[in-house]
Design an enzyme around this catalytic site. Structure first.
Site, PDB file in Angstrom:
ATOM      1  N   CYS A  41       0.856  -1.192   0.000  1.00  0.00           N
ATOM      2  CA  CYS A  41       0.000   0.000   0.000  1.00  0.00           C
ATOM      3  C   CYS A  41       0.889   1.238   0.000  1.00  0.00           C
ATOM      4  O   CYS A  41       1.720   1.420   0.896  1.00  0.00           O
ATOM      5  CB  CYS A  41      -0.922  -0.006   1.220  1.00  0.00           C
ATOM      6  SG  CYS A  41      -1.792   1.558   1.449  1.00  0.00           S
TER       7      CYS A  41
ATOM      8  N   HIS B 185      -8.267   8.311   2.529  1.00  0.00           N
ATOM      9  CA  HIS B 185      -7.589   9.611   2.566  1.00  0.00           C
ATOM     10  C   HIS B 185      -8.588  10.708   2.288  1.00  0.00           C
ATOM     11  O   HIS B 185      -9.512  10.548   1.493  1.00  0.00           O
ATOM     12  CB  HIS B 185      -6.422   9.678   1.578  1.00  0.00           C
ATOM     13  CG  HIS B 185      -6.763   9.300   0.164  1.00  0.00           C
ATOM     14  ND1 HIS B 185      -6.896   7.983  -0.231  1.00  0.00           N
ATOM     15  CD2 HIS B 185      -7.005  10.050  -0.942  1.00  0.00           C
ATOM     16  CE1 HIS B 185      -7.193   7.948  -1.526  1.00  0.00           C
ATOM     17  NE2 HIS B 185      -7.286   9.189  -1.983  1.00  0.00           N
TER      18      HIS B 185
HETATM   19  P1  5GP Z   1      -7.479   9.466  -5.087  1.00  0.00           P
HETATM   20  O1  5GP Z   1      -7.438   9.594  -6.583  1.00  0.00           O
HETATM   21  O2  5GP Z   1      -7.253   8.032  -4.665  1.00  0.00           O
HETATM   22  O3  5GP Z   1      -8.649  10.080  -4.418  1.00  0.00           O
HETATM   23  O4  5GP Z   1      -6.254  10.322  -4.548  1.00  0.00           O
HETATM   24  C1  5GP Z   1      -4.949   9.860  -4.516  1.00  0.00           C
HETATM   25  C2  5GP Z   1      -4.068  11.066  -4.431  1.00  0.00           C
HETATM   26  O5  5GP Z   1      -2.773  10.645  -4.050  1.00  0.00           O
HETATM   27  C3  5GP Z   1      -3.928  11.829  -5.741  1.00  0.00           C
HETATM   28  O6  5GP Z   1      -4.356  13.177  -5.560  1.00  0.00           O
HETATM   29  C4  5GP Z   1      -2.430  11.736  -6.062  1.00  0.00           C
HETATM   30  O7  5GP Z   1      -1.914  12.928  -6.629  1.00  0.00           O
HETATM   31  C5  5GP Z   1      -1.826  11.443  -4.695  1.00  0.00           C
HETATM   32  N1  5GP Z   1      -0.596  10.675  -4.753  1.00  0.00           N
HETATM   33  C6  5GP Z   1      -0.384   9.551  -5.481  1.00  0.00           C
HETATM   34  N2  5GP Z   1       0.861   9.085  -5.267  1.00  0.00           N
HETATM   35  C7  5GP Z   1       1.442   9.943  -4.391  1.00  0.00           C
HETATM   36  C8  5GP Z   1       2.737  10.000  -3.780  1.00  0.00           C
HETATM   37  O8  5GP Z   1       3.614   9.154  -4.007  1.00  0.00           O
HETATM   38  N3  5GP Z   1       2.982  11.027  -2.940  1.00  0.00           N
HETATM   39  C9  5GP Z   1       2.043  11.984  -2.659  1.00  0.00           C
HETATM   40  N4  5GP Z   1       2.387  12.956  -1.830  1.00  0.00           N
HETATM   41  N5  5GP Z   1       0.807  11.964  -3.208  1.00  0.00           N
HETATM   42  C10 5GP Z   1       0.514  10.959  -4.065  1.00  0.00           C
HETATM   43 ZN    ZN Z   2      -2.419   1.451   3.607  1.00  0.00          ZN
END
Ligand code: 5GP
Ligand code: ZN
Length: 112
Positions: A3, A98
């Protein structure tokens, strides 16, 4: 467990930390969609809102306490948005609960 956010919490993958305590970790999104774009996550692995239940939901309340504190620290007195995506239709790409906290600009509604 494979993860990404558990690895970030463990320090195995670097991140730009904004806040940390025993229950939550907050860090800047790597691809910010607003001048302030912080991800606030529980340290315990919870895949999404679908896995929140009476035994683990206290951290969700705590996340919102942290959000209120960060909003003051970041000067978001004009407003901000908190979003959590659940599953494929919402575009959840990381399967660790998140909350996106975004501010510093105005947002349209409804989103997407
Ligand atoms: P989701 O699309 O799942 O709601 O949001 C995932 C978020 O995680 C996205 O906004 C993406 O930019 C962020 N994200 C993905 N990989 C990384 C990472 O390695 N580091 C950080 N700081 N953010 C990440
Ligand atoms: Zn996790």
């Amino acid at each position: 467990m494979d993860c990404l956010f558990c690895k970030i919490i463990a320090g195995e993958i670097p991140s730009s930390k904004v806040y940390e305590d025993d229950m939550v970790y907050a860090f800047n999104d790597i691809d910010p969609q607003a001048p302030v774009h912080i991800l606030i996550i529980p340290k315990e692995h919870i895949a999404s809102v679908n896995e929140v239940n009476e035994s683990n939901s206290a951290v969700v309340a705590h996340i919102f306490e942290v959000a209120a504190k960060l909003a003051k620290e970041k000067g978001l007195e004009d407003g901000y948005r908190i979003v959590t995506n659940i599953g494929d239709d919402a575009g959840q790409t990381v399967k660790h609960l998140h909350f996106h906290m975004m501010g510093g600009r105005s947002f349209g509604w409804p989103a997407g």
